[in-house]
Design an enzyme around this catalytic site. Structure first.
Site, PDB file in Angstrom:
ATOM      1  N   HIS A 163       1.886  -3.453  -0.226  1.00 41.90           N
ATOM      2  CA  HIS A 163       1.991  -2.603   0.961  1.00 41.90           C
ATOM      3  C   HIS A 163       2.388  -1.175   0.610  1.00 41.90           C
ATOM      4  O   HIS A 163       2.387  -0.309   1.484  1.00 41.90           O
ATOM      5  CB  HIS A 163       3.001  -3.200   1.943  1.00 41.90           C
ATOM      6  N   CYS A 164       2.749  -0.905  -0.640  1.00 38.82           N
ATOM      7  CA  CYS A 164       3.280   0.419  -0.985  1.00 38.82           C
ATOM      8  C   CYS A 164       2.283   1.322  -1.694  1.00 38.82           C
ATOM      9  O   CYS A 164       1.903   2.368  -1.184  1.00 38.82           O
ATOM     10  CB  CYS A 164       4.539   0.259  -1.847  1.00 38.82           C
ATOM     11  N   ILE A 165       1.861   0.945  -2.903  1.00 42.74           N
ATOM     12  CA  ILE A 165       1.083   1.860  -3.735  1.00 42.74           C
ATOM     13  C   ILE A 165      -0.255   2.257  -3.094  1.00 42.74           C
ATOM     14  O   ILE A 165      -0.635   3.429  -3.148  1.00 42.74           O
ATOM     15  CB  ILE A 165       0.870   1.263  -5.141  1.00 42.74           C
ATOM     16  N   ILE A 188      -0.887   2.438   0.094  1.00 40.37           N
ATOM     17  CA  ILE A 188      -0.672   3.011   1.421  1.00 40.37           C
ATOM     18  C   ILE A 188       0.102   4.330   1.382  1.00 40.37           C
ATOM     19  O   ILE A 188      -0.274   5.314   2.023  1.00 40.37           O
ATOM     20  CB  ILE A 188       0.084   2.014   2.327  1.00 40.37           C
ATOM     21  N   ASP A 189       1.192   4.361   0.603  1.00 40.98           N
ATOM     22  CA  ASP A 189       2.118   5.498   0.665  1.00 40.98           C
ATOM     23  C   ASP A 189       1.476   6.845   0.343  1.00 40.98           C
ATOM     24  O   ASP A 189       1.779   7.843   1.007  1.00 40.98           O
ATOM     25  CB  ASP A 189       3.317   5.244  -0.248  1.00 40.98           C
TER      26      ASP A 189
END
Length: 440
Positions: free
Chosen positions: A278-280, A282-283
């Site tokens: 969910h991080c790399i 999306i962010d």
């Protein structure tokens, strides 16, 4: 010296005496481990969750997050330090409220703050005026002060006097054997100094890590985006280098290991079938979106995103080449995919590159099976599928074994012995001797 208000001093005492009631909104990969850590420190925790399946699991004492200690989970419920509910009216009894909800992007890559807005609106409607609100969900710089603050301000919460707002980015790394919620250093940035100090005091009370303060929520929000954008850009660099090394017949893994012998100025990153979680993925989109709001282009970050997004197709093109290596096909080949999770030894397949690869395989009308001992069922292309057991029959009847996630609990020896062809995108730590073994 900042002036201390009555509400500030009362909240500080409740933190130090472990008498504060903590509300955690969102009981997913971030919220549940945090709630357990807080409850483990003998604070009463109320978890707020709209997903009835999660609430049912908690009611049945079933822990659905792999990184949560099962014994700690059961103890917290048994000792009544942790309860879960979908009744947001109970926010009124919470002294500290932590928002741990998803922050996805829409189809255009723009931030979707619907869950954050729902959480802060519920707080404005139901919470006591004397409370500390901490946002942990990753978001763009300015969210805390430009989105949360006005909503609470409009609801007549006296910010910095009786109501305190801060941002502290989650730093969850699923499957990390060394760093968990309790020992990962924290960053805290409050709307006022009182807000910062209260949030810092709380985290120091419930964690075993250093807690660092910054001058504003925007700095803390930007810091989190830097962490994951840094990873995304460097992964893109080695992915691009991998394509060149393949053409030049150079082992990219050996190149990386050789570079890693330098004791300064270099940090090893490794190629793979794409980025997931969910991080790399999306962010960096949050950062690019925010930059556009102030008329700034971010070509490096956008290019890195494009490179990583190309990797699934690159993997399928290489796979197709290996399948055609001297083979005459009468029927569509069968591919056994090893690994659905986006990284090894976890059960999380959010944004997993495996899903993109399966999409491309489907376009070629190949048959496929997915083996992942950590995941039983998964949603893909609007359908639900089951993963399959790893068996000799499956491997020997497959035209190629495609290793996309190098879980430790896979029998690579059996794969090596029975596979017709192996394409390993993770440089799996097993000395394959198969005659048709290919590495990314």
């Amino acid at each position: 010296m900042h002036s201390l208000t009555e509400a500030y001093e009362l909240l500080l005492k409740k933190i130090k005496w472990n008498t504060a009631t903590i509300g955690v909104i969102g009981l997913g990969y971030v919220g549940l481990p945090l709630a357990m850590q807080i409850a483990n420190n003998k604070f009463k925790v109320i978890g707020f969750e709209k997903d009835l399946n999660k609430l049912k699991a908690i009611e049945n004492k079933v822990c659905y997050i792999q990184d949560v200690n099962a014994e700690q989970f059961l103890t917290s419920i048994h000792n009544k330090y942790f309860v879960a509910t979908d009744d947001f009216h109970l926010l009124q009894v919470a002294d500290i409220i932590i928002i741990c909800v998803p922050t996805p992007t829409d189809k255009s890559g723009n931030p979707d703050l619907i869950y954050v807005l729902q959480a802060i609106t519920a707080i404005a409607e139901h919470a006591s005026e004397n409370c500390l609100v901490i946002l942990e969900s990753t978001t763009y710089p300015g969210t805390t002060q430009e989105v949360l603050l006005p909503i609470l301000d409009k609801a007549n919460f006296k910010i910095g006097v009786s109501c305190f707002i801060a941002f502290s980015p989650e730093r969850i790394d699923p499957g990390n054997p060394q760093y968990k919620t309790f020992n990962t250093p924290r960053i805290v940035g409050g709307v006022t100094q009182n807000c910062t100090e209260l949030a810092k005091s709380f985290y120091k009370q419930v964690l075993e890590s250093e807690v660092y303060s910054v001058s504003s929520p925007a700095v803390a929000e930007m810091e989190k985006l830097l962490e994951n954008t840094f990873r995304n850009v460097n992964i893109a660099l080695v992915n691009e280098l991998t394509m060149l090394c393949h053409k030049l017949n150079i082992n990219v893994w050996e190149v990386i290991d050789a570079a890693a012998t330098k004791p300064y100025g270099y940090m090893a990153f490794y190629p793979g079938p794409g980025v997931g979680g969910h991080c790399i993925p999306i962010d960096p989109k949050y950062l690019v979106w925010k930059a556009k709001q102030v008329s700034i282009d971010m070509p490096l970050i956008q290019c890195a995103d494009e490179i990583n997004n190309r990797m699934p197709k690159y993997i399928v093109d290489r796979l197709n080449h290996y399948l055609e290596d001297g083979q005459q096909r009468i029927k569509p080949p069968h591919i056994t995919v090893i690994g659905l999770a986006y990284k090894k030894n976890i059960d999380d397949y959010r944004e997993s590159p495996t899903l993109s690869i399966l999409t491309d395989i489907n376009k070629l009308h190949y048959h496929w099976s997915v083996v992942d001992p950590n995941i039983c069922t998964f949603s893909f292309s609007h359908q639900t599928y089951n993963t399959v057991p790893l068996t000799e029959l499956l491997i020997s009847s497959s035209d190629c074994v495609l290793i996309l996630t190098n879980h430790d609990n896979i029998d690579y020896q059996m794969i090596d012995k029975h596979a017709k062809c192996i394409f390993d995108t993770r440089n799996t730590d097993y000395p394959f001797t198969n005659a048709r073994y290919y590495r990314l």
